[in-house]
Each structure stands twice: as structure tokens, then as C-alpha cells.
Design an enzyme around this catalytic site. Structure first.
Site, PDB file in Angstrom:
ATOM      1  N   GLY A  63       0.517  30.508  34.752  1.00 17.90           N
ATOM      2  CA  GLY A  63       1.237  31.774  34.591  1.00 17.90           C
ATOM      3  C   GLY A  63       2.411  31.982  35.526  1.00 17.90           C
ATOM      4  N   TYR A 195       5.250  14.603  26.362  1.00 11.47           N
ATOM      5  CA  TYR A 195       5.221  16.055  26.162  1.00 11.47           C
ATOM      6  C   TYR A 195       5.027  16.370  24.667  1.00 11.47           C
ATOM      7  CZ  TYR A 195       7.073  20.896  26.266  1.00 11.47           C
ATOM      8  OH  TYR A 195       7.241  22.248  26.143  1.00 11.47           O
TER       9      TYR A 195
HETATM   10  N1  LIG Z   1      10.299  27.235  28.792  1.00 10.38           N
HETATM   11  C1  LIG Z   1      10.641  26.716  27.612  1.00 10.38           C
HETATM   12  O1  LIG Z   1      11.812  26.595  27.274  1.00 10.38           O
HETATM   13  C2  LIG Z   1       9.549  26.304  26.654  1.00 10.38           C
HETATM   14  C3  LIG Z   1       9.902  25.883  25.366  1.00 10.38           C
HETATM   15  C4  LIG Z   1       8.895  25.465  24.500  1.00 10.38           C
HETATM   16  C5  LIG Z   1       7.570  25.524  24.888  1.00 10.38           C
HETATM   17  N2  LIG Z   1       7.262  25.938  26.151  1.00 10.38           N
HETATM   18  C6  LIG Z   1       5.860  25.954  26.551  1.00 10.38           C
HETATM   19  O2  LIG Z   1       5.537  27.185  27.144  1.00 10.38           O
HETATM   20  C7  LIG Z   1       4.566  26.994  28.171  1.00 10.38           C
HETATM   21  C8  LIG Z   1       5.047  27.629  29.451  1.00 10.38           C
HETATM   22  O3  LIG Z   1       6.298  27.055  29.752  1.00 10.38           O
HETATM   23  P1  LIG Z   1       7.046  27.349  31.132  1.00 10.38           P
HETATM   24  O4  LIG Z   1       8.488  27.143  30.844  1.00 10.38           O
HETATM   25  O5  LIG Z   1       6.571  28.607  31.715  1.00 10.38           O
HETATM   26  O6  LIG Z   1       6.542  26.082  31.978  1.00 10.38           O
HETATM   27  P2  LIG Z   1       6.720  25.864  33.552  1.00 10.38           P
HETATM   28  O7  LIG Z   1       6.816  24.403  33.779  1.00 10.38           O
HETATM   29  O8  LIG Z   1       7.780  26.742  34.097  1.00 10.38           O
HETATM   30  O9  LIG Z   1       5.302  26.386  34.090  1.00 10.38           O
HETATM   31  C9  LIG Z   1       4.126  25.691  33.878  1.00 10.38           C
HETATM   32  C10 LIG Z   1       3.132  26.122  34.922  1.00 10.38           C
HETATM   33  O10 LIG Z   1       1.960  25.315  34.786  1.00 10.38           O
HETATM   34  C11 LIG Z   1       1.425  25.180  36.083  1.00 10.38           C
HETATM   35  N3  LIG Z   1       0.513  24.051  36.185  1.00 10.38           N
HETATM   36  C12 LIG Z   1       0.801  22.749  36.339  1.00 10.38           C
HETATM   37  N4  LIG Z   1      -0.336  22.034  36.466  1.00 10.38           N
HETATM   38  C13 LIG Z   1      -1.354  22.907  36.381  1.00 10.38           C
HETATM   39  C14 LIG Z   1      -2.759  22.783  36.445  1.00 10.38           C
HETATM   40  N5  LIG Z   1      -3.354  21.595  36.638  1.00 10.38           N
HETATM   41  N6  LIG Z   1      -3.517  23.893  36.315  1.00 10.38           N
HETATM   42  C15 LIG Z   1      -2.926  25.104  36.132  1.00 10.38           C
HETATM   43  N7  LIG Z   1      -1.605  25.284  36.072  1.00 10.38           N
HETATM   44  C16 LIG Z   1      -0.819  24.195  36.190  1.00 10.38           C
HETATM   45  C17 LIG Z   1       2.634  24.985  36.979  1.00 10.38           C
HETATM   46  O11 LIG Z   1       2.306  25.289  38.344  1.00 10.38           O
HETATM   47  C18 LIG Z   1       3.629  25.933  36.367  1.00 10.38           C
HETATM   48  O12 LIG Z   1       3.661  27.181  37.036  1.00 10.38           O
HETATM   49  C19 LIG Z   1       4.350  25.482  28.276  1.00 10.38           C
HETATM   50  O13 LIG Z   1       3.199  25.129  27.556  1.00 10.38           O
HETATM   51  C20 LIG Z   1       5.569  24.901  27.601  1.00 10.38           C
HETATM   52  O14 LIG Z   1       5.276  23.666  27.007  1.00 10.38           O
HETATM   53  C21 LIG Z   1       8.226  26.330  27.050  1.00 10.38           C
END
Ligand SMILES: NC(=O)c1ccc[n+]([C@@H]2O[C@H](COP(=O)([O-])OP(=O)(O)OC[C@H]3O[C@@H](n4cnc5c(N)ncnc54)[C@H](O)[C@@H]3O)[C@@H](O)[C@H]2O)c1
Length: 375
Positions: A63, A195
Site C-alpha cells: 500500500g 512482470y
Molecule cells: N503504477 C502503474 O502505472 C501501474 C500500472 C498497471 C498496473 N499497476 C499495478 O498496480 C499495483 C500497484 O502499483 P504501484 O505503482 O503502486 O507499485 P509500486 O511499485 O509503487 O508499489 C508496490 C509496493 O509493493 C511493496 N512490496 C514489495 N515487496 C513486497 C512484499 N514482499 N510484501 C508486501 N509488499 C511488498 C513495495 O514496498 C511497494 O510499496 C501493482 O500490482 C502494479 O502491477 C500499476
């Protein structure tokens, strides 16, 4: 003992362990033990779902990335601060701590997650933890662990505890053999990043568990998400956030993608609204469990031109990152989101013009409030 007799004895043993039930073989059953409690799967016990009037109790994994804090804010407004628990493995900023419940949770720690779900009476799980595309390519083993093993953990828990389960997928779930302009909801998906592979795996596992066991699985394929506050987490679309910061600080952005690389993008407020509206949609309205959502598609050159309408001095140069360029070239240029619009009324509020005006205004305000110069 003869082979046939030995096989019979082994099968009888499995029945005794609860591994085989009414001719169904449980997914995680090993020959020696059941690693997890699968009682609901095994016994046809039905979920006692909360009534529609009950406020959901939401747990968000991962989160503290780009998307989690903002989603928690919106859900807390609707359902109450204490009903939405943010979790991550990072240390939150002080304001995150003071704005509502935060708990350390590693998605690889199944038992701890189960304890959190049980003790907090969780009914919705939003699974955001992931390693994104570019970071995942740099560390495939870790990406596989977090994105696939972590997903298995939360899916099992969602099933075991009758949760409404949301996980985002991505434009990265498509590959060079998918139709790219536009990519429909259902088509060939052969991504070439860990991914993308992990996201297709998530879509398929969730849908399988929905069809076989009735899991309330919901998945949206997000475009590249553009926001001000949290730096993006190592995806291929990150340039479209960085360019705004550069425009207002140095006036120069070096882009790692070719100027004509077209990708689907979305303002973060549309992304959050889509997620909440989709989670609130009654199951009877969903003809799919995984939907594309779209808002706009642009190239670095088009984005730069739109920013230059506000800041004519912005200079953009190009220095290609072969890893991200190859990834981008295999992704859809546009998303077809007809089904989301039809089934649950999805409609974006931000196009390119609105996005650029909003991002420049917000980043300028942020820099001024931090005492930073604005170019
Ligand atoms: N941001 C985008 O543009 C985008 C686009 C498509 C899909 N998504 C999806 O949305 C979701 C959130 O994306 P985001 O941009 O916030 O990603 P992000 O990389 O900013 O955040 C991901 C979070 O996961 C946490 N994390 C890593 N390993 C972990 C673990 N073992 N246990 C618990 N937490 C852990 C990290 O500390 C990080 O805060 C992801 O599933 C991503 O694939 C994001």
C-alpha cells in the site's frame, strides 16, 4: 506390496488427510501434509457474506507504492478510517501513520497475513504488492517470488475467508503477438517480461478460482498511471510522470523511450475511481472478471508538445533505454475498454489536456509549498 495395492493405500491415505474430497483434488495438497487450511474448499461450506449494508473491512497489500495511499484515502472517506488497513514492508511517512491504520505485512508471510485478515475481520482484499516491469527484468527471481508466490498466498486467503479480491493487471499482460491497436479484453497474451507473465498468471488463477470455487475475483488492467505525489515504482511508463517534475525544475527532460512510442495512460484519480466503482459493482453485472480500462493514449512527443503549450521552454532529448523500449514496443498502443463501459459504466474524466493542466498545477503547488524554485 504389489504396485496396484500400494496405489490404493496411498489414495486412501489422501482421503484420510482430506486431500481428496468428492473426487476433487485440492490444489496445494502434497502427499505428506496439507500446507494450508482449505476447509471451505473441501467441505462445500458456503461463505456467510456481509449484507450489502455492512461497510467492507479492507486490507491493501503493497500500500505504500504509487497507488495504495490514494486508494486508501478514498475508501476511508466512504467506509471510515478504521475500516481500511494499509500494509507494506516499507516504513511509512509520518503523515501516512497519522491518517489511519498501517501494519507491516510481507505478502510472502502467509501466516501473518492470515492473522491480519482474521483478527481484523477483513472482507475486501486489494492486492497491490508487486515488482513492476523494469525492476522485475532486473531481478527475475525476486519478481517471480513477490508477483507469483505472493499472489498465491493472498488468493488462497481470499478463498479461505470469502473475501472480495482485487488485483490490478496491466498493459504489460500483453505481448508482441497480441493485437496492439487496440488490445481487446480477450485475445492472445504472450508477454515477454516476468512482470507480464506474472500478471497473466494472476488473471488466470483468479478466474479459475472464481469459476471453480466461486471466489469473488476482480481484476482491472490499468494503463500507465500518472500521479504527482509518490514516485513511480520502476515501470516502463515512468517517463510520463518524471517529465512534469523536470519541466518545472530544470526545464529539461531526457526520455528513455522513442518519441513515437504510443502507450495507454491514465490520471491517478481516474484509476482510483475505476477501482472503487468496480469493487462496488454487484457481481450480477459483471460479464468478465478481468477488464481493460482506458482513458487516453499518447507518445512522449505528444506529451511534450502538450506541456510546451504551458511551458514553451521545456526541452526534451532522447536517450533510449533498450530494455524499456523493447518492453514498450511489445505493449498495446491503445486499450479497448468497451466491456467495462457497458457492464459497470466506466468513463474516464481526464484526457491529455486535462491531465497536463492538472499535473503542472499540482507539481507547481507542491514545489512552492516545499520552498523549491519553479522553472
Ligand atoms: N503504477 C502503474 O502505472 C501501474 C500500472 C498497471 C498496473 N499497476 C499495478 O498496480 C499495483 C500497484 O502499483 P504501484 O505503482 O503502486 O507499485 P509500486 O511499485 O509503487 O508499489 C508496490 C509496493 O509493493 C511493496 N512490496 C514489495 N515487496 C513486497 C512484499 N514482499 N510484501 C508486501 N509488499 C511488498 C513495495 O514496498 C511497494 O510499496 C501493482 O500490482 C502494479 O502491477 C500499476
Amino acid at each position: 506390496m504389489q504396485l496396484g495395492v500400494r496405489v490404493c493405500v496411498a489414495i486412501l491415505g489422501l482421503f484420510r488427510q482430506g486431500c481428496l474430497s468428492r473426487a476433487r483434488i485440492l490444489p496445494h495438497c502434497s502427499f505428506s501434509s496439507l500446507p494450508r487450511q482449505m476447509s471451505k474448499w473441501d467441505s462445500h461450506e458456503t461463505c456467510s457474506l456481509p449484507s450489502p449494508q455492512d461497510k467492507p473491512r479492507v486490507l491493501i497489500t503493497g500500500g505504500l507504492g504509487q497507488l495504495g495511499v490514494g486508494l486508501a484515502q478514498i475508501l476511508r472517506k466512504q467506509y471510515g478510517t478504521e475500516n481500511v488497513i494499509l500494509t507494506d514492508i516499507k516504513k511509512p511517512a509520518p503523515h501516512v501513520f497519522s491518517n489511519g491504520p498501517f501494519v507491516y505485512a510481507d505478502v510472502l508471510d502467509y501466516k501473518h497475513l492470515r492473522e491480519l485478515i482474521v483478527t481484523n475481520g477483513i472482507t475486501w482484499l486489494v492486492h497491490y504488492s508487486a515488482l513492476l516491469s523494469a525492476v522485475g527484468e532486473a531481478n527475475m527471481a525476486l519478481a517471480r517470488k513477490i508477483n507469483i508466490t505472493g499472489l498465491h498466498n493472498v488468493l488462497d486467503l481470499a478463498l479461505e475467508h470469502c473475501l472480495r479480491f482485487f488485483v490490478p493487471s496491466t498493459i504489460g499482460a500483453f505481448g508482441p503477438s497480441s493485437p496492439r491497436d487496440p488490445a481487446p479484453d480477450l485475445c492472445v497474451q504472450r508477454p515477454r517480461t516476468i512482470y507480464g507473465v506474472s500478471k497473466v498468471h494472476g488473471e488466470l488463477m483468479g478466474e479459475y478460482l472464481h469459476h471453480k470455487y466461486g471466489l469473488d475475483f476482480r481484476c482491472l488492467r490499468y494503463p500507465g498511471v500518472i500521479s504527482v505525489n509518490t514516485p513511480p515504482g520502476g515501470g516502463t511508463t515512468d517517463y510520463a510522470v518524471q517529465i512534469f517534475h523536470d519541466a518545472l525544475s530544470t526545464g529539461h527532460h531526457e526520455c528513455y523511450l522513442r518519441p513515437d512510442t504510443r502507450l495507454p495512460m491514465m490520471h491517478i484519480s481516474d484509476c482510483h475511481r475505476a477501482t472503487v466503482e468496480f469493487m462496488q459493482t454487484p457481481e450480477s453485472q459483471l460479464s468478465l472478471r478481468t477488464y481493460n480500462i482506458a482513458a487516453m493514449s499518447f507518445t512522449p512527443d505528444e506529451l511534450a508538445q502538450e506541456i510546451q503549450k504551458h511551458l514553451p521552454h521545456l526541452k526534451v532529448t532522447y536517450s533510449l533505454d533498450p530494455v524499456r523500449q523493447t518492453i514498450a514496443d511489445s505493449w498495446p498502443m491503445r486499450f479497448d475498454d468497451t466491456n467495462a463501459r457497458r457492464d459497470w459504466g466506466w468513463a474516464p474524466a481526464f484526457g491529455l489536456e486535462e491531465l497536463v493542466a492538472d499535473m503542472l498545477r499540482s507539481i507547481e503547488d507542491m514545489r512552492v509549498s516545499q520552498g523549491l524554485p519553479v522553472n
